[in-house]
Design an enzyme around this catalytic site. Structure first.
Site, PDB file in Angstrom:
ATOM      1  N   HIS A   4      -4.019 -14.258  28.036  1.00  0.00           N
ATOM      2  CA  HIS A   4      -2.780 -14.173  27.873  1.00  0.00           C
ATOM      3  C   HIS A   4      -2.525 -13.746  26.407  1.00  0.00           C
ATOM      4  O   HIS A   4      -1.815 -12.749  26.309  1.00  0.00           O
ATOM      5  CB  HIS A   4      -2.159 -15.712  28.061  1.00  0.00           C
ATOM      6  CG  HIS A   4      -0.806 -15.766  27.553  1.00  0.00           C
ATOM      7  ND1 HIS A   4       0.271 -15.962  28.309  1.00  0.00           N
ATOM      8  CD2 HIS A   4      -0.263 -15.662  26.215  1.00  0.00           C
ATOM      9  CE1 HIS A   4       1.636 -16.105  27.581  1.00  0.00           C
ATOM     10  NE2 HIS A   4       1.006 -15.713  26.243  1.00  0.00           N
ATOM     11  N   GLU A   5      -3.447 -14.179  25.608  1.00  0.00           N
ATOM     12  CA  GLU A   5      -3.169 -13.824  24.270  1.00  0.00           C
ATOM     13  C   GLU A   5      -3.663 -12.364  24.179  1.00  0.00           C
ATOM     14  O   GLU A   5      -3.032 -11.479  23.162  1.00  0.00           O
ATOM     15  CB  GLU A   5      -3.864 -14.776  23.272  1.00  0.00           C
ATOM     16  CG  GLU A   5      -3.444 -16.142  23.367  1.00  0.00           C
ATOM     17  CD  GLU A   5      -1.715 -16.141  22.917  1.00  0.00           C
ATOM     18  OE1 GLU A   5      -1.312 -15.435  22.498  1.00  0.00           O
ATOM     19  OE2 GLU A   5      -1.056 -17.504  23.549  1.00  0.00           O
ATOM     20  N   HIS A   8      -1.113  -9.911  24.763  1.00  0.00           N
ATOM     21  CA  HIS A   8       0.069  -9.520  23.814  1.00  0.00           C
ATOM     22  C   HIS A   8      -0.507  -8.260  22.945  1.00  0.00           C
ATOM     23  O   HIS A   8       0.261  -7.560  22.453  1.00  0.00           O
ATOM     24  CB  HIS A   8       0.175 -10.860  22.957  1.00  0.00           C
ATOM     25  CG  HIS A   8       0.909 -11.874  23.442  1.00  0.00           C
ATOM     26  ND1 HIS A   8       2.322 -11.561  23.792  1.00  0.00           N
ATOM     27  CD2 HIS A   8       0.916 -13.168  23.614  1.00  0.00           C
ATOM     28  CE1 HIS A   8       3.164 -12.737  24.424  1.00  0.00           C
ATOM     29  NE2 HIS A   8       1.948 -13.465  24.309  1.00  0.00           N
ATOM     30  N   TYR A  19      10.003  -8.634  20.769  1.00  0.00           N
ATOM     31  CA  TYR A  19       9.767 -10.573  21.083  1.00  0.00           C
ATOM     32  C   TYR A  19      10.997 -11.035  20.861  1.00  0.00           C
ATOM     33  O   TYR A  19      11.178 -11.938  20.063  1.00  0.00           O
ATOM     34  CB  TYR A  19       8.577 -10.965  20.097  1.00  0.00           C
ATOM     35  CG  TYR A  19       8.175 -11.973  20.944  1.00  0.00           C
ATOM     36  CD1 TYR A  19       7.244 -11.932  21.842  1.00  0.00           C
ATOM     37  CD2 TYR A  19       8.468 -13.268  20.237  1.00  0.00           C
ATOM     38  CE1 TYR A  19       6.726 -13.220  22.265  1.00  0.00           C
ATOM     39  CE2 TYR A  19       7.902 -14.437  20.681  1.00  0.00           C
ATOM     40  CZ  TYR A  19       7.203 -14.533  21.919  1.00  0.00           C
ATOM     41  OH  TYR A  19       6.300 -15.612  22.358  1.00  0.00           O
ATOM     42  N   GLU A  28       6.219 -12.032  27.328  1.00  0.00           N
ATOM     43  CA  GLU A  28       5.618 -12.995  27.597  1.00  0.00           C
ATOM     44  C   GLU A  28       4.991 -13.296  29.042  1.00  0.00           C
ATOM     45  O   GLU A  28       3.923 -13.736  29.456  1.00  0.00           O
ATOM     46  CB  GLU A  28       6.586 -14.503  27.423  1.00  0.00           C
ATOM     47  CG  GLU A  28       6.644 -15.087  25.935  1.00  0.00           C
ATOM     48  CD  GLU A  28       5.115 -15.671  25.587  1.00  0.00           C
ATOM     49  OE1 GLU A  28       4.616 -16.171  26.396  1.00  0.00           O
ATOM     50  OE2 GLU A  28       4.741 -15.446  24.454  1.00  0.00           O
ATOM     51  N   ASP A 106      14.105 -20.179  20.551  1.00  0.00           N
ATOM     52  CA  ASP A 106      12.784 -19.532  20.962  1.00  0.00           C
ATOM     53  C   ASP A 106      13.099 -17.962  21.140  1.00  0.00           C
ATOM     54  O   ASP A 106      12.688 -17.329  22.191  1.00  0.00           O
ATOM     55  CB  ASP A 106      12.482 -20.202  22.248  1.00  0.00           C
ATOM     56  CG  ASP A 106      11.255 -19.720  22.892  1.00  0.00           C
ATOM     57  OD1 ASP A 106      10.209 -19.486  22.175  1.00  0.00           O
ATOM     58  OD2 ASP A 106      10.919 -19.661  23.828  1.00  0.00           O
ATOM     59  N   HIS A 111      10.211 -17.717  26.149  1.00  0.00           N
ATOM     60  CA  HIS A 111       9.024 -18.574  26.893  1.00  0.00           C
ATOM     61  C   HIS A 111       9.767 -19.169  28.406  1.00  0.00           C
ATOM     62  O   HIS A 111       9.167 -19.688  29.070  1.00  0.00           O
ATOM     63  CB  HIS A 111       8.538 -19.763  26.345  1.00  0.00           C
ATOM     64  CG  HIS A 111       7.610 -19.148  25.125  1.00  0.00           C
ATOM     65  ND1 HIS A 111       7.802 -18.944  23.667  1.00  0.00           N
ATOM     66  CD2 HIS A 111       6.217 -18.804  25.213  1.00  0.00           C
ATOM     67  CE1 HIS A 111       6.887 -18.548  22.895  1.00  0.00           C
ATOM     68  NE2 HIS A 111       5.795 -18.492  23.896  1.00  0.00           N
TER      69      HIS A 111
END
Length: 281
Positions: A4-5, A8, A19, A28, A106, A111
């Site tokens: 996942h990271e 990015h 973002y 995301e 957020d 998210h």
């Protein structure tokens, strides 16, 4: 989580999705998607255990091997399932539907609102039929190996920093057309299933009118635009409207990637209404 990271970083050096708001939610979501794809590539198949988790096995859950507060951090198979993500942490499965976050926190719900594309991707891979937050759907999946190719091309070739959900549909369709036109139907059906449809009206709010008994009601008219984000012409029509409003025009055909202006106004029948506010949704 690592996949996942890492995604990015791929996003930052390709589409560079901002973002915030819808582009941030897509940012995301692409990370959730490729994190899941990495699991399916490298781990044994654990899908049969759903909604439970098995450490070290591939499934449609995110963060399930390390998340303690609930079974998983996120769930692509059913983002709104409290049995996996925990009550109060459900995500939307329909664009601007139940659990959609309209606030400013957020970064505009990056998210939270990622759940829509997550569920779209699950349907594109696995297929399925049913009712999604009011939308009846039937999707024939193309498999994970094929769908991940479409995902990567949509992200790295067609998405831009400000891509939102409407533009994402076009990005995925364009990617499918490049790779295998036989996948286009499944991509379109999966987007339809999550409420990101080819034909849609803007603004998405209703048309509220207010005034004294017998009028005049204010505002005098509302202007809408019906858009067709499809490579073919599409017919449209008004399926339901209040008796006290007129819609002009009430039907028609919009060419590929074209639009149609529509006006909603109180009709002569509005003269019989008592004072108040009325909304034609």
């Amino acid at each position: 989580i690592a996949g996942h990271e890492y995604t990015h970083a791929v996003t930052e050096h390709s589409a560079n999705l901002v973002y915030q708001n819808e582009s941030g939610a897509l940012n995301e979501s692409f990370s959730d998607i490729f994190g899941s794809c990495i699991e399916f590539f490298s781990q044994s198949d654990g899908r049969a255990s759903y909604p439970d988790r098995n450490a070290g096995q591939a499934d449609w859950l995110c963060g399930e091997d390390s998340w303690l507060a609930s079974t998983a951090l996120r769930d692509l198979r059913n983002p709104a399932n409290p049995d996996t993500v925990g009550a109060g942490y459900e995500q939307p499965t329909r664009y601007r539907g139940t659990y959609w976050y309209f606030g400013l926190g957020d970064y505009g719900g990056v998210h939270q609102n990622s759940g829509v594309q997550n569920f779209f991707f699950y349907l594109l891979c696995e297929g399925g039929s049913g009712n999604n937050d009011g939308i009846s759907y039937g999707v024939t999946g193309i498999g994970i190996t094929n769908a991940e190719q479409v995902a990567y091309r949509a992200l790295t070739v067609y998405c831009t920093p400000d891509t939102g959900y409407r533009a994402a549909r076009i990005a995925w369709l364009s990617a499918a057309e490049d790779l295998n036109p036989e996948w286009i139907g499944a991509v379109g059906a999966a987007w339809d299933a999550v409420g990101v449809q080819a034909v849609y009206a803007m603004p998405e709010s209703g048309a509220p009118f207010s005034g004294p008994e017998g009028g005049p009601f204010s505002p005098a008219t509302y202007a809408f635009t019906i858009n067709n984000n499809s490579s073919s012409a599409s017919g449209w029509g008004v399926s339901h409207s209040q008796a006290w409003v007129s819609v002009e025009p009430a039907s028609g055909s919009i060419p590929a990637f074209g639009s149609q202006a529509v006006t909603v106004a109180p009709s002569a029948a509005a003269a019989g209404l008592p004072a108040g506010t009325y909304a034609d949704m």
